[in-house]
Write a protein that holds these residues in place. Structure first.
Motif, PDB file in Angstrom:
ATOM      1  N   GLU A  78       0.832  -1.198   0.000  1.00  0.00           N
ATOM      2  CA  GLU A  78       0.000   0.000   0.000  1.00  0.00           C
ATOM      3  C   GLU A  78       0.871   1.255   0.000  1.00  0.00           C
ATOM      4  O   GLU A  78       1.823   1.356   0.772  1.00  0.00           O
ATOM      5  CB  GLU A  78      -0.878  -0.017   1.253  1.00  0.00           C
ATOM      6  CG  GLU A  78      -1.878   1.106   1.324  1.00  0.00           C
ATOM      7  CD  GLU A  78      -2.794   0.928   2.510  1.00  0.00           C
ATOM      8  OE1 GLU A  78      -4.019   0.913   2.297  1.00  0.00           O
ATOM      9  OE2 GLU A  78      -2.289   0.792   3.645  1.00  0.00           O
ATOM     10  N   GLY A  79       0.548   2.171  -0.901  1.00  0.00           N
ATOM     11  CA  GLY A  79       1.251   3.440  -0.947  1.00  0.00           C
ATOM     12  C   GLY A  79       2.482   3.477  -1.829  1.00  0.00           C
ATOM     13  O   GLY A  79       3.134   4.514  -1.926  1.00  0.00           O
ATOM     14  N   ASP A  80       2.811   2.377  -2.510  1.00  0.00           N
ATOM     15  CA  ASP A  80       4.018   2.388  -3.342  1.00  0.00           C
ATOM     16  C   ASP A  80       3.797   3.046  -4.704  1.00  0.00           C
ATOM     17  O   ASP A  80       4.739   3.251  -5.463  1.00  0.00           O
ATOM     18  CB  ASP A  80       4.616   0.994  -3.499  1.00  0.00           C
ATOM     19  CG  ASP A  80       3.742   0.004  -4.270  1.00  0.00           C
ATOM     20  OD1 ASP A  80       2.678   0.391  -4.788  1.00  0.00           O
ATOM     21  OD2 ASP A  80       4.131  -1.179  -4.335  1.00  0.00           O
ATOM     22  N   ILE A 105     -10.742  -4.323  -9.865  1.00  0.00           N
ATOM     23  CA  ILE A 105      -9.828  -5.417 -10.186  1.00  0.00           C
ATOM     24  C   ILE A 105      -9.524  -6.142  -8.878  1.00  0.00           C
ATOM     25  O   ILE A 105      -9.333  -5.513  -7.842  1.00  0.00           O
ATOM     26  CB  ILE A 105      -8.542  -4.870 -10.839  1.00  0.00           C
ATOM     27  CG1 ILE A 105      -8.898  -4.190 -12.169  1.00  0.00           C
ATOM     28  CG2 ILE A 105      -7.514  -5.961 -11.037  1.00  0.00           C
ATOM     29  CD1 ILE A 105      -7.742  -3.484 -12.831  1.00  0.00           C
ATOM     30  N   SER A 106      -9.424  -7.452  -8.909  1.00  0.00           N
ATOM     31  CA  SER A 106      -9.360  -8.284  -7.704  1.00  0.00           C
ATOM     32  C   SER A 106      -8.041  -8.238  -6.931  1.00  0.00           C
ATOM     33  O   SER A 106      -7.772  -9.134  -6.128  1.00  0.00           O
ATOM     34  CB  SER A 106      -9.691  -9.735  -8.056  1.00  0.00           C
ATOM     35  OG  SER A 106      -8.722 -10.257  -8.951  1.00  0.00           O
ATOM     36  N   TYR A 107      -7.229  -7.225  -7.126  1.00  0.00           N
ATOM     37  CA  TYR A 107      -6.019  -7.057  -6.314  1.00  0.00           C
ATOM     38  C   TYR A 107      -6.425  -6.687  -4.896  1.00  0.00           C
ATOM     39  O   TYR A 107      -7.310  -5.855  -4.731  1.00  0.00           O
ATOM     40  CB  TYR A 107      -5.122  -5.956  -6.899  1.00  0.00           C
ATOM     41  CG  TYR A 107      -3.908  -5.685  -6.033  1.00  0.00           C
ATOM     42  CD1 TYR A 107      -2.742  -6.391  -6.243  1.00  0.00           C
ATOM     43  CD2 TYR A 107      -3.952  -4.762  -4.998  1.00  0.00           C
ATOM     44  CE1 TYR A 107      -1.634  -6.173  -5.444  1.00  0.00           C
ATOM     45  CE2 TYR A 107      -2.856  -4.551  -4.194  1.00  0.00           C
ATOM     46  CZ  TYR A 107      -1.702  -5.258  -4.411  1.00  0.00           C
ATOM     47  OH  TYR A 107      -0.616  -5.059  -3.617  1.00  0.00           O
ATOM     48  N   PRO A 108      -5.826  -7.233  -3.861  1.00  0.00           N
ATOM     49  CA  PRO A 108      -4.717  -8.175  -3.827  1.00  0.00           C
ATOM     50  C   PRO A 108      -5.200  -9.624  -3.848  1.00  0.00           C
ATOM     51  O   PRO A 108      -6.233  -9.954  -3.283  1.00  0.00           O
ATOM     52  CB  PRO A 108      -4.041  -7.876  -2.483  1.00  0.00           C
ATOM     53  CG  PRO A 108      -5.166  -7.437  -1.602  1.00  0.00           C
ATOM     54  CD  PRO A 108      -6.136  -6.721  -2.514  1.00  0.00           C
ATOM     55  N   ASP A 112      -0.146 -11.640  -3.396  1.00  0.00           N
ATOM     56  CA  ASP A 112       0.110 -10.231  -3.083  1.00  0.00           C
ATOM     57  C   ASP A 112       0.082 -10.001  -1.566  1.00  0.00           C
ATOM     58  O   ASP A 112       0.922  -9.287  -1.022  1.00  0.00           O
ATOM     59  CB  ASP A 112      -0.934  -9.329  -3.756  1.00  0.00           C
ATOM     60  CG  ASP A 112      -0.914  -9.429  -5.264  1.00  0.00           C
ATOM     61  OD1 ASP A 112       0.190  -9.492  -5.857  1.00  0.00           O
ATOM     62  OD2 ASP A 112      -2.010  -9.436  -5.861  1.00  0.00           O
ATOM     63  N   ARG A 113      -0.891 -10.614  -0.903  1.00  0.00           N
ATOM     64  CA  ARG A 113      -0.998 -10.467   0.554  1.00  0.00           C
ATOM     65  C   ARG A 113       0.234 -11.052   1.252  1.00  0.00           C
ATOM     66  O   ARG A 113       0.787 -10.443   2.167  1.00  0.00           O
ATOM     67  CB  ARG A 113      -2.261 -11.153   1.078  1.00  0.00           C
ATOM     68  CG  ARG A 113      -3.543 -10.369   0.818  1.00  0.00           C
ATOM     69  CD  ARG A 113      -4.678 -11.003   1.612  1.00  0.00           C
ATOM     70  NE  ARG A 113      -5.990 -11.027   1.085  1.00  0.00           N
ATOM     71  CZ  ARG A 113      -6.422 -11.318  -0.132  1.00  0.00           C
ATOM     72  NH1 ARG A 113      -5.601 -11.630  -1.074  1.00  0.00           N
ATOM     73  NH2 ARG A 113      -7.690 -11.308  -0.444  1.00  0.00           N
ATOM     74  N   ARG A 122       1.048  -3.731   4.525  1.00  0.00           N
ATOM     75  CA  ARG A 122      -0.251  -4.078   3.958  1.00  0.00           C
ATOM     76  C   ARG A 122      -0.161  -4.020   2.440  1.00  0.00           C
ATOM     77  O   ARG A 122       0.543  -3.169   1.893  1.00  0.00           O
ATOM     78  CB  ARG A 122      -1.317  -3.113   4.467  1.00  0.00           C
ATOM     79  CG  ARG A 122      -1.494  -3.230   5.965  1.00  0.00           C
ATOM     80  CD  ARG A 122      -2.460  -2.281   6.595  1.00  0.00           C
ATOM     81  NE  ARG A 122      -3.159  -1.365   5.719  1.00  0.00           N
ATOM     82  CZ  ARG A 122      -4.038  -0.474   6.141  1.00  0.00           C
ATOM     83  NH1 ARG A 122      -4.331  -0.407   7.419  1.00  0.00           N
ATOM     84  NH2 ARG A 122      -4.623   0.332   5.310  1.00  0.00           N
ATOM     85  N   PRO A 123      -0.887  -4.918   1.743  1.00  0.00           N
ATOM     86  CA  PRO A 123      -0.798  -4.936   0.281  1.00  0.00           C
ATOM     87  C   PRO A 123      -1.516  -3.776  -0.397  1.00  0.00           C
ATOM     88  O   PRO A 123      -1.253  -3.469  -1.556  1.00  0.00           O
ATOM     89  CB  PRO A 123      -1.452  -6.265  -0.095  1.00  0.00           C
ATOM     90  CG  PRO A 123      -2.409  -6.530   1.014  1.00  0.00           C
ATOM     91  CD  PRO A 123      -1.754  -5.971   2.253  1.00  0.00           C
ATOM     92  N   GLY A 124      -2.423  -3.135   0.307  1.00  0.00           N
ATOM     93  CA  GLY A 124      -3.255  -2.117  -0.329  1.00  0.00           C
ATOM     94  C   GLY A 124      -4.423  -2.786  -1.025  1.00  0.00           C
ATOM     95  O   GLY A 124      -4.634  -3.991  -0.885  1.00  0.00           O
TER      96      GLY A 124
END
Length: 179
Positions: A78-80, A105-108, A112-113, A122-124
């Protein structure tokens, strides 16, 4: 008698006023209809800033896109400012988006998690294909989103309609996001 005359003239004035409103152009709507072939996959080529909507093996529409503010590389946390890379799916529609319209879109995903968790971060989430909305193109610079894929408002109306298929909300369409 004067009172009746006043009421009659007032009524005629109101009828005329209401009738004159009927000739106005209808408000443009952001909800378009689409009756073409179904979108069976979306391919995003980040390096080329292109997105392709595909039916079977045929590209039915392509778009120039903006990405996250740090477009090179896959989203890590998150935040990158990065846009994810990999296989995801359309999982929701937001008709009330701050960015005009948006498609989720199904991210994360689980990978990704796990990657973000290994870094203690956190993945965001909330990665979308969206329009510009009131933000324009963020002071006319490319790659201005927090990790989303942006097109202009007219284009997201098309994309939304093509995926929603006249209100039936086609979720599950694969989205291949390539470097």
């Amino acid at each position: 008698m004067l009172n009746r005359l006043f009421r009659a003239v007032s009524a005629l004035f109101l009828v005329g006023l209401v009738a004159s409103c009927g000739g106005a152009k209808p408000e443009p709507t952001k909800f378009k209809s689409y009756d073409g072939p179904p979108v069976t996959q979306i391919v995003v080529k980040k390096g080329q800033r292109e997105m392709y909507l595909v039916s079977g093996q045929k590209v039915i529409k392509n778009y120039k896109i903006d990405l996250g503010s740090q477009p090179v590389g896959a989203k890590q946390f998150e935040g990158d400012g990065k846009t994810p890379e990999g296989l995801y799916f359309i999982n929701r529609f937001n008709p009330n988006s701050l960015y005009h319209l948006s498609v989720g879109i199904s991210y994360p995903n689980n990978d990704d998690r796990a990657r973000a968790q290994m870094m203690g971060l956190r993945p965001g989430g909330d990665i979308m294909i969206h329009g510009l909305g009131p933000y324009g193109r963020a002071a006319n610079r490319p790659d201005w989103t927090a990790g989303c894929i942006a097109v202009n408002d007219q284009e997201i109306e098309e994309i939304y309609a093509m995926l929603a298929r006249n209100g039936n909300g086609t979720t599950g369409v694969p989205v291949f996001i390539l470097p």
